[in-house]
Design a protein around this motif. Structure first.
Motif, PDB file in Angstrom:
ATOM      1  N   TYR A   1      11.793  58.336  36.184  1.00  0.00           N
ATOM      2  CA  TYR A   1      12.865  58.810  37.036  1.00  0.00           C
ATOM      3  C   TYR A   1      13.755  59.598  36.342  1.00  0.00           C
ATOM      4  O   TYR A   1      14.085  60.835  36.720  1.00  0.00           O
ATOM      5  N   TRP A   2      14.343  59.002  35.345  1.00  0.00           N
ATOM      6  CA  TRP A   2      15.418  59.654  34.570  1.00  0.00           C
ATOM      7  C   TRP A   2      15.004  60.874  33.817  1.00  0.00           C
ATOM      8  O   TRP A   2      15.729  62.148  34.031  1.00  0.00           O
ATOM      9  N   LEU A   3      13.847  60.938  33.170  1.00  0.00           N
ATOM     10  CA  LEU A   3      13.054  62.105  32.543  1.00  0.00           C
ATOM     11  C   LEU A   3      12.996  63.236  33.563  1.00  0.00           C
ATOM     12  O   LEU A   3      13.180  64.195  33.248  1.00  0.00           O
ATOM     13  N   PHE A   4      12.212  63.014  34.692  1.00  0.00           N
ATOM     14  CA  PHE A   4      11.942  63.680  35.681  1.00  0.00           C
ATOM     15  C   PHE A   4      13.284  64.495  36.410  1.00  0.00           C
ATOM     16  O   PHE A   4      13.400  65.818  36.394  1.00  0.00           O
ATOM     17  N   ASP A   5      14.315  63.590  36.315  1.00  0.00           N
ATOM     18  CA  ASP A   5      15.596  64.242  37.023  1.00  0.00           C
ATOM     19  C   ASP A   5      16.110  64.983  35.926  1.00  0.00           C
ATOM     20  O   ASP A   5      16.841  66.160  36.445  1.00  0.00           O
ATOM     21  N   SER A   6      16.323  64.666  34.847  1.00  0.00           N
ATOM     22  CA  SER A   6      16.821  65.530  33.604  1.00  0.00           C
ATOM     23  C   SER A   6      16.046  66.885  33.575  1.00  0.00           C
ATOM     24  O   SER A   6      16.734  67.845  33.544  1.00  0.00           O
ATOM     25  N   ARG A   7      14.887  66.757  33.792  1.00  0.00           N
ATOM     26  CA  ARG A   7      14.059  67.852  33.813  1.00  0.00           C
ATOM     27  C   ARG A   7      14.316  68.690  34.844  1.00  0.00           C
ATOM     28  O   ARG A   7      14.303  70.125  34.718  1.00  0.00           O
ATOM     29  N   CYS A   8      14.328  68.265  35.929  1.00  0.00           N
ATOM     30  CA  CYS A   8      14.700  69.077  37.283  1.00  0.00           C
ATOM     31  C   CYS A   8      16.199  69.578  37.265  1.00  0.00           C
ATOM     32  O   CYS A   8      16.181  70.710  37.562  1.00  0.00           O
ATOM     33  N   SER A   9      17.155  68.882  36.871  1.00  0.00           N
ATOM     34  CA  SER A   9      18.477  69.482  36.513  1.00  0.00           C
ATOM     35  C   SER A   9      18.479  70.650  35.657  1.00  0.00           C
ATOM     36  O   SER A   9      19.239  71.753  35.742  1.00  0.00           O
ATOM     37  N   ALA A  10      17.486  70.618  34.474  1.00  0.00           N
ATOM     38  CA  ALA A  10      17.431  71.616  33.278  1.00  0.00           C
ATOM     39  C   ALA A  10      16.919  72.895  34.046  1.00  0.00           C
ATOM     40  O   ALA A  10      17.573  73.986  34.099  1.00  0.00           O
ATOM     41  N   ILE A  11      15.893  72.700  34.950  1.00  0.00           N
ATOM     42  CA  ILE A  11      15.281  73.728  35.656  1.00  0.00           C
ATOM     43  C   ILE A  11      16.107  74.336  36.575  1.00  0.00           C
ATOM     44  O   ILE A  11      16.273  75.597  36.996  1.00  0.00           O
ATOM     45  N   GLN A  12      17.017  73.590  37.183  1.00  0.00           N
ATOM     46  CA  GLN A  12      17.917  73.912  38.495  1.00  0.00           C
ATOM     47  C   GLN A  12      19.127  74.949  37.939  1.00  0.00           C
ATOM     48  O   GLN A  12      19.211  75.783  38.230  1.00  0.00           O
ATOM     49  N   ARG A  13      19.526  74.483  36.517  1.00  0.00           N
ATOM     50  CA  ARG A  13      20.315  75.274  35.874  1.00  0.00           C
ATOM     51  C   ARG A  13      19.684  76.619  35.461  1.00  0.00           C
ATOM     52  O   ARG A  13      20.561  77.807  35.458  1.00  0.00           O
ATOM     53  N   GLU A  14      18.607  76.683  34.783  1.00  0.00           N
ATOM     54  CA  GLU A  14      17.787  77.837  34.607  1.00  0.00           C
ATOM     55  C   GLU A  14      17.867  78.830  35.857  1.00  0.00           C
ATOM     56  O   GLU A  14      17.927  80.067  35.685  1.00  0.00           O
TER      57      GLU A  14
END
Length: 134
Positions: A17-30
């Motif tokens: 969950y933490w890995l997917f959440d950080s990946r989603c946050s990075a994509i959201q920032r991009e």
């Protein structure tokens, strides 16, 4: 043993969950950065379109023509050629008919000049006196 397995599974689930959440946050920032760039480009496009439309006004065109010493007039209705989608002139237009007639006239003049030049050059060679040298 079941409790330990349950705890390990819960830790693994939290890690995923933490890995997917950080990946989603990075994509959201991009996506946010790309949206800002898009908004800036759209604003530039609107501004440049407005500037271009302002430069195309008849007053501005006349001002530029006089500044560069050019003299132009607006086209007459019979000078406008409307085109089809395939890039050919639309049928039954006066301007197209006149252009074709002018082109035929130029072709006729060019063919007349070349045939006339040939005839004149052949007459010159016949009219020249021949010498006695051998």
């Amino acid at each position: 043993m079941a409790v330990a397995t349950l705890i390990v599974c819960m830790l693994l689930m939290m890690l995923v969950y933490w890995l997917f959440d950080s990946r989603c946050s990075a994509i959201q920032r991009e996506i946010g950065k790309a949206e800002k760039v898009l908004a800036a480009l759209e604003a530039d496009c609107v501004r440049e379109t407005a500037r271009w439309d302002e430069m195309k006004t008849p007053e501005k065109l006349a001002e530029c023509l006089t500044r560069f010493g050019l003299e132009m007039k607006t086209q007459r209705q019979d000078q406008i050629v409307r085109m089809n989608r395939d890039g050919r002139p639309a049928p039954n237009q006066i301007a197209v008919t006149r252009a074709r007639m002018r082109a035929r006239g130029v072709e006729n003049m060019a063919s007349y000049k070349t045939t006339g030049a040939r005839a004149a050059s052949s007459q010159r060679t016949v009219a020249k006196p021949r010498g006695t040298r051998r």
